[in-house]
Each structure stands twice: as structure tokens, then as C-alpha cells.
Design a protein around this motif. Structure first.
Motif, PDB file in Angstrom:
ATOM      1  N   SER A   1     112.880  41.334 -42.655  1.00 53.16           N
ATOM      2  CA  SER A   1     112.695  41.891 -44.000  1.00 53.16           C
ATOM      3  C   SER A   1     111.578  42.464 -44.386  1.00 53.16           C
ATOM      4  O   SER A   1     110.602  41.869 -43.499  1.00 53.16           O
ATOM      5  N   GLY A   2     111.021  43.411 -44.925  1.00 48.87           N
ATOM      6  CA  GLY A   2     109.862  43.210 -45.308  1.00 48.87           C
ATOM      7  C   GLY A   2     109.560  42.490 -46.908  1.00 48.87           C
ATOM      8  O   GLY A   2     108.362  41.841 -47.150  1.00 48.87           O
ATOM      9  N   TYR A   3     110.193  41.613 -47.071  1.00 46.03           N
ATOM     10  CA  TYR A   3     110.169  40.247 -48.194  1.00 46.03           C
ATOM     11  C   TYR A   3     109.957  39.777 -47.267  1.00 46.03           C
ATOM     12  O   TYR A   3     108.174  38.908 -47.730  1.00 46.03           O
ATOM     13  N   THR A   4     110.405  39.195 -46.262  1.00 43.44           N
ATOM     14  CA  THR A   4     109.767  37.870 -45.547  1.00 43.44           C
ATOM     15  C   THR A   4     108.709  38.509 -44.923  1.00 43.44           C
ATOM     16  O   THR A   4     107.560  37.698 -44.752  1.00 43.44           O
TER      17      THR A   4
ATOM     18  N   VAL B   1      97.049  46.537 -50.873  1.00 43.48           N
ATOM     19  CA  VAL B   1      97.976  47.875 -51.552  1.00 43.48           C
ATOM     20  C   VAL B   1      97.954  48.189 -51.261  1.00 43.48           C
ATOM     21  O   VAL B   1      99.249  47.404 -49.812  1.00 43.48           O
ATOM     22  N   GLU B   2      99.267  49.481 -51.700  1.00 46.54           N
ATOM     23  CA  GLU B   2     100.239  49.806 -51.068  1.00 46.54           C
ATOM     24  C   GLU B   2      99.918  51.486 -51.110  1.00 46.54           C
ATOM     25  O   GLU B   2      99.635  52.017 -51.630  1.00 46.54           O
ATOM     26  N   SER B   3     100.601  51.961 -49.350  1.00 44.07           N
ATOM     27  CA  SER B   3     100.217  53.615 -49.659  1.00 44.07           C
ATOM     28  C   SER B   3     100.573  54.302 -50.799  1.00 44.07           C
ATOM     29  O   SER B   3     100.080  54.944 -50.781  1.00 44.07           O
TER      30      SER B   3
ATOM     31  N   GLY C   1     113.800  49.424 -43.678  1.00 41.31           N
ATOM     32  CA  GLY C   1     114.698  49.639 -44.330  1.00 41.31           C
ATOM     33  C   GLY C   1     114.894  50.874 -45.562  1.00 41.31           C
ATOM     34  O   GLY C   1     116.251  51.267 -46.234  1.00 41.31           O
ATOM     35  N   LYS C   2     113.307  51.592 -45.757  1.00 41.78           N
ATOM     36  CA  LYS C   2     113.331  52.887 -46.108  1.00 41.78           C
ATOM     37  C   LYS C   2     113.906  54.328 -45.046  1.00 41.78           C
ATOM     38  O   LYS C   2     115.276  55.029 -45.056  1.00 41.78           O
ATOM     39  N   GLY C   3     112.092  55.186 -45.419  1.00 41.72           N
ATOM     40  CA  GLY C   3     112.066  55.783 -44.633  1.00 41.72           C
ATOM     41  C   GLY C   3     113.541  55.368 -43.519  1.00 41.72           C
ATOM     42  O   GLY C   3     113.962  56.436 -42.581  1.00 41.72           O
TER      43      GLY C   3
ATOM     44  N   ILE D   1     101.302  46.304 -57.326  1.00 41.57           N
ATOM     45  CA  ILE D   1     101.657  45.643 -55.858  1.00 41.57           C
ATOM     46  C   ILE D   1     103.275  45.613 -56.163  1.00 41.57           C
ATOM     47  O   ILE D   1     103.436  44.625 -57.587  1.00 41.57           O
ATOM     48  N   HIS D   2     104.114  45.313 -54.997  1.00 36.68           N
ATOM     49  CA  HIS D   2     105.672  44.749 -55.109  1.00 36.68           C
ATOM     50  C   HIS D   2     105.630  42.986 -55.678  1.00 36.68           C
ATOM     51  O   HIS D   2     104.438  42.734 -54.735  1.00 36.68           O
ATOM     52  N   ALA D   3     106.539  43.063 -55.883  1.00 33.98           N
ATOM     53  CA  ALA D   3     106.870  41.511 -55.760  1.00 33.98           C
ATOM     54  C   ALA D   3     106.427  40.808 -54.778  1.00 33.98           C
ATOM     55  O   ALA D   3     106.634  39.752 -54.505  1.00 33.98           O
ATOM     56  N   SER D   4     107.416  41.574 -53.827  1.00 30.79           N
ATOM     57  CA  SER D   4     107.163  40.620 -51.935  1.00 30.79           C
ATOM     58  C   SER D   4     105.902  40.177 -51.697  1.00 30.79           C
ATOM     59  O   SER D   4     105.584  38.948 -51.586  1.00 30.79           O
ATOM     60  N   LEU D   5     104.524  41.153 -52.241  1.00 29.43           N
ATOM     61  CA  LEU D   5     103.776  40.694 -52.128  1.00 29.43           C
ATOM     62  C   LEU D   5     102.743  39.201 -53.694  1.00 29.43           C
ATOM     63  O   LEU D   5     102.453  38.635 -52.884  1.00 29.43           O
TER      64      LEU D   5
ATOM     65  N   VAL E   1      97.095  46.696 -45.932  1.00 33.40           N
ATOM     66  CA  VAL E   1      98.413  48.114 -46.930  1.00 33.40           C
ATOM     67  C   VAL E   1      99.806  47.384 -46.638  1.00 33.40           C
ATOM     68  O   VAL E   1      99.939  47.879 -45.238  1.00 33.40           O
ATOM     69  N   ASP E   2     100.533  47.760 -47.681  1.00 33.65           N
ATOM     70  CA  ASP E   2     101.826  47.561 -47.369  1.00 33.65           C
ATOM     71  C   ASP E   2     101.726  49.308 -47.307  1.00 33.65           C
ATOM     72  O   ASP E   2     102.348  50.179 -48.139  1.00 33.65           O
ATOM     73  N   GLU E   3     102.699  49.749 -45.983  1.00 36.87           N
ATOM     74  CA  GLU E   3     103.349  51.228 -45.584  1.00 36.87           C
ATOM     75  C   GLU E   3     105.406  51.537 -46.434  1.00 36.87           C
ATOM     76  O   GLU E   3     105.472  52.295 -45.598  1.00 36.87           O
ATOM     77  N   ALA E   4     105.675  50.224 -47.528  1.00 36.12           N
ATOM     78  CA  ALA E   4     106.738  50.200 -47.193  1.00 36.12           C
ATOM     79  C   ALA E   4     107.483  52.039 -47.346  1.00 36.12           C
ATOM     80  O   ALA E   4     108.510  52.640 -46.937  1.00 36.12           O
ATOM     81  N   HIS E   5     106.816  52.181 -48.396  1.00 35.49           N
ATOM     82  CA  HIS E   5     107.194  53.712 -48.945  1.00 35.49           C
ATOM     83  C   HIS E   5     106.671  54.894 -47.732  1.00 35.49           C
ATOM     84  O   HIS E   5     107.235  56.383 -48.090  1.00 35.49           O
ATOM     85  N   ALA E   6     105.779  54.534 -47.075  1.00 31.67           N
ATOM     86  CA  ALA E   6     105.336  56.036 -45.759  1.00 31.67           C
ATOM     87  C   ALA E   6     106.087  55.938 -44.804  1.00 31.67           C
ATOM     88  O   ALA E   6     106.102  56.427 -43.866  1.00 31.67           O
TER      89      ALA E   6
HETATM   90  C1  LIG Z   1     106.454  47.537 -51.161  1.00 33.86           C
HETATM   91  C2  LIG Z   1     107.024  47.395 -51.072  1.00 33.86           C
HETATM   92  N1  LIG Z   1     106.854  46.488 -50.117  1.00 33.86           N
HETATM   93  C3  LIG Z   1     108.130  45.651 -49.315  1.00 33.86           C
HETATM   94  C4  LIG Z   1     109.512  45.807 -49.719  1.00 33.86           C
HETATM   95  C5  LIG Z   1     110.324  44.933 -49.039  1.00 33.86           C
HETATM   96  O1  LIG Z   1     111.105  45.809 -48.379  1.00 33.86           O
HETATM   97  P1  LIG Z   1     112.376  45.043 -47.478  1.00 33.86           P
HETATM   98  O2  LIG Z   1     113.395  45.666 -48.610  1.00 33.86           O
HETATM   99  O3  LIG Z   1     112.629  45.158 -46.154  1.00 33.86           O
HETATM  100  O4  LIG Z   1     112.364  43.206 -47.344  1.00 33.86           O
HETATM  101  C6  LIG Z   1     109.770  46.782 -50.636  1.00 33.86           C
HETATM  102  C7  LIG Z   1     110.910  46.886 -51.341  1.00 33.86           C
HETATM  103  O5  LIG Z   1     111.337  47.312 -51.968  1.00 33.86           O
HETATM  104  C8  LIG Z   1     108.414  47.286 -51.255  1.00 33.86           C
HETATM  105  O6  LIG Z   1     109.047  48.078 -52.036  1.00 33.86           O
END
Ligand SMILES: Cc1ncc(COP(=O)(O)O)c(C=O)c1O
Length: 371
Positions: free
Chosen positions: A93-96, A159-161, A222-224, A118-122, A188-193
């Protein structure tokens, strides 16, 4: 009552209790299924086809032990090619991915220079590391430069995009310029891009032709992309480094072949989804026009994430309940997920939303907020 139960009571009192809700009835303005891929029959049949040749239910161990396969390596090469870089490393997952990557790069020789939003996972990844950490003002080039000027030694900018709570976009070109000028590496975290931006859904970094200026990108699925999982994409040495130092990769059972097959099928499908991307961008433009015509306090965002500021946890919950009663599902985002006073309703817009649904959303807001 033990201290854990007391903590729960405290959350209840502050209207902060988190729960596990089932999907409510109503129009979807809350999920991350931006392109509708999670419910796409065509993607589903591609995934089913890819799954037919799979022989093992589980991966049986960590990638470093019994959990690796030539199939996993092939899919990672497919990912790397798609993202025009040398290597990819898949995580469950993105978190891991974020905790593994950031914690292993956060060494004592390094200073992390992070956007404050930046996101909690970062953030969790940074906390697990031992480096010095500094934060710069959200999306502020001046603030980033000020920090970079004051740091000696190895620097890593994070950063996040597209930002997950505000939906606004990082000034990536300027950030990359500064990183070059101050000899800093950029993540760059591209989770939402991912899936949403770029000619084939590659993300914003490739759309802006910055992929050679970035050390690593985190692309999540898990998003787009509508499935599950994530990858870190970047140079070959970074993959080797993760294999040696990324604890969430090393000390965890590898994703099974079903997950790799779904990821592979999704990447094959992505370039054929430009109609979905165009639909999404069109409906986002419609929403933004309505937002600009309305009198409420919105976060200025050009993306599929649009946030209406409603200060106060109780107030924001009341508004989301009123919206739900009006047939609109949108999530209240409360403190501590966002700073006190910037509690908000976050509207996620999808390729499958319609102008009529957005009209209803704005009518419901007006009825509630103006009455
Ligand atoms: C910017 C960002 N990075 C990482 C994650 C974590 O990704 P995942 O949901 O695949 O664990 C999220 C999820 O909300 C996110 O918004």
C-alpha cells in the motif's frame, strides 16, 4: 476505566470519535475512485484475465526470502518503463511504501525538508528515521528556499504533487529548480495524481517532464487506478537501497501474484482511459465554476479534491449529515487530520459524477448555510 478507554471517551466528548461506516446511499462525493476504475467492468475483466495464469495463492515470504518471483520482477519493470525510470519497487500500500522509503532515507547524514501539509504516511516515515526534520510553509517557494539556504549537508525535499486535504498542486517546476540550485534530492508522492494527470495517467511529474529531476516518486493504486498497492519508482540504486534498508519491504510478506497481476492489468488499461480522464477534468471544471459563483469559504484548488472550510468539528459533522440527508455523500475532515479552524467538508469529484449531482450539492449547501 483504563487509559485507553478514557482516550476513547475524550474523543467522543470532542466529536472526534472515528468509526468504520458502511457505504451510505447517495451520490458519491467522498471516495477516491476518481476515474470509476474501482467499478469498471472492462478493468475487472482485464484483471480476471491476468489472474488466470496465477499458480500460487500466497507469496510465502518476504521478497528477500521466498516471496520473490520472476513475475514480480517483470511487473516492476513494466511499472518502471511506464514511469520512464530505471526501477520500481512494489509495496502492499501507499502507507507501507512511504514509511519504508522515508524512514530508510532519513539517516543521520540527511535533513528532511517537508511541506507542512504532507500526508500522515510520510510523516510517520520521517518519525521512524533518525534524520533532522524541518518543515516549510505549504507550497511556499520562499519558505522552501529559506530552509534550504540554512541547511548544510545532504538534503531531501518531500512534497505531494496533489495535496490530499486541500487538493491544491505543488509548484513542482519551481521546487525542482530550487532542489537543483541547492543540491537537494526531491521525493514526490503522486497518490492523488496517479491515473488522473499525464497523457496516459502517469502523474504530474511526467506531465511536467520532471521525471529526471526527481529522485523518487510514490505512485499509489488505491485511488485513481481503482485497485490497491503502491510502488516507489526511481533509479536502480534506490531499489537496491530499499532492498537493503526499507524495513516495511524487508520484514513483511510480499504481495501475492494476484496483487501483481491486478497492478499489471491496470497499467495496461490506463492508456486506454483518456475518455475517463477527460470526463473527470470536465466535471471538475464545472464544479470549480459553481464554487467560484458561491459565497462560501473554499480552498482554492484546481483538482478533483475540493474543500469547503467549516470551522469546528461539531459544525462540520452537522453539515455532512445535512448533505447526506440531501443525497450527497461527502466526508467531514476534522481536527487532528487538519489544523483546528480549518475543519472542512472534502468533496472528491469523479468521472461518473454529473452536472445535475453537482447542482444538487450546491443547492443543498445553500439551503443549509444560508438559512
Ligand atoms: C498523499 C497520500 N500518500 C499516501 C497515501 C497512502 O496510500 P494507501 O491508501 O495506498 O495506503 C495516501 C492515502 O490516503 C495519501 O493521500
Amino acid at each position: 476505566m483504563n487509559s485507553y478507554q478514557k482516550a476513547l471517551e475524550e474523543r467522543k466528548k470532542q466529536h472526534l470519535l472515528r468509526t468504520l461506516p458502511l457505504p451510505p446511499e447517495g451520490f458519491d462525493f467522498y471516495s477516491n475512485d476518481y476515474l470509476g476504475f474501482a467499478q469498471s467492468k472492462s478493468l475487472q475483466s482485464e484483471i480476471e484475465k491476468a489472474n488466470t495464469s496465477i499458480k500460487k495463492n500466497g507469496s510465502t515470504g518476504s521478497r528477500l526470502l521466498s516471496g520473490n518471483s520472476s513475475f514480480a520482477l517483470e511487473v516492476e519493470q513494466q511499472i518502471a518503463d511506464f514511469h520512464q525510470t530505471e526501477a520500481a519497487t512494489v509495496y502492499p500500500s501507499g502507507y507501507t511504501a512511504n514509511i519504508g522509503l522515508i524512514s530508510c532515507l532519513a539517516t543521520k547524514e540527511t535533513t528532511l525538508v517537508c511541506d507542512e501539509l504532507i500526508h500522515a504516511s510520510l510523516i510517520d516515515g520521517a518519525r521512524l528515521g533518525v534524520s533532522r526534520k524541518v518543515r516549510f510553509r505549504h507550497n511556499s517557494i520562499e519558505s522552501l528556499e529559506e530552509k534550504l539556504q540554512s541547511i548544510a549537508g545532504q538534503k531531501l525535499v518531500i512534497v505531494e504533487s496533489v495535496y490530499s486535504m486541500d487538493g491544491d498542486i505543488c509548484p513542482l517546476e519551481q521546487v525542482a529548480e530550487l532542489c537543483t540550485a541547492y543540491n537537494a534530492m526531491l521525493i514526490v508522492d503522486e497518490a492523488h495524481a496517479m491515473g488522473v494527470y499525464g497523457e496516459n495517467g502517469e502523474g504530474l511529474v511526467q506531465e511536467l517532464n520532471l521525471h529526471n529531476r526527481v529522485l523518487a516518486r510514490i505512485v499509489t493504486y488505491g485511488k485513481g487506478p481503482g485497485i490497491h498497492g503502491a510502488a516507489v519508482v526511481g533509479p536502480l540504486w534506490l531499489k537496491e537501497y530499499q532492498v537493503n534498508f526499507s524495513r516495511s519491504l524487508i520484514f513483511s510478506t510480499a504481495p501475492n501474484d494476484h496483487q501483481f497481476a491486478s497492478i499489471s492489468a491496470m497499467y495496461t488499461y490506463l492508456p486506454f482511459a483518456s475518455a475517463d480522464r477527460n470526463k473527470l477534468h470536465k466535471i471538475v471544471a464545472y464544479f470549480i465554476q459553481k464554487r467560484k459563483d458561491s459565497k462560501f469559504q473554499w480552498v482554492s484548488s484546481p483538482s478533483q479534491i475540493q474543500s469547503l472550510i467549516v470551522p469546528g468539528n461539531e459544525q462540520v459533522i452537522k453539515l455532512s449529515t445535512a448533505l447526506r440527508q440531501g443525497g450527497i455523500n461527502a466526508l467531514p475532515i476534522r481536527k487532528p487530520s487538519v489544523a483546528e479552524g480549518s475543519e472542512r467538508i472534502r468533496f472528491c469529484i469523479h468521472a461518473y459524477n454529473t452536472n445535475e449531482e453537482i447542482d444538487l450539492l450546491f443547492r443543498t449547501l445553500e439551503n443549509y448555510l444560508i438559512d
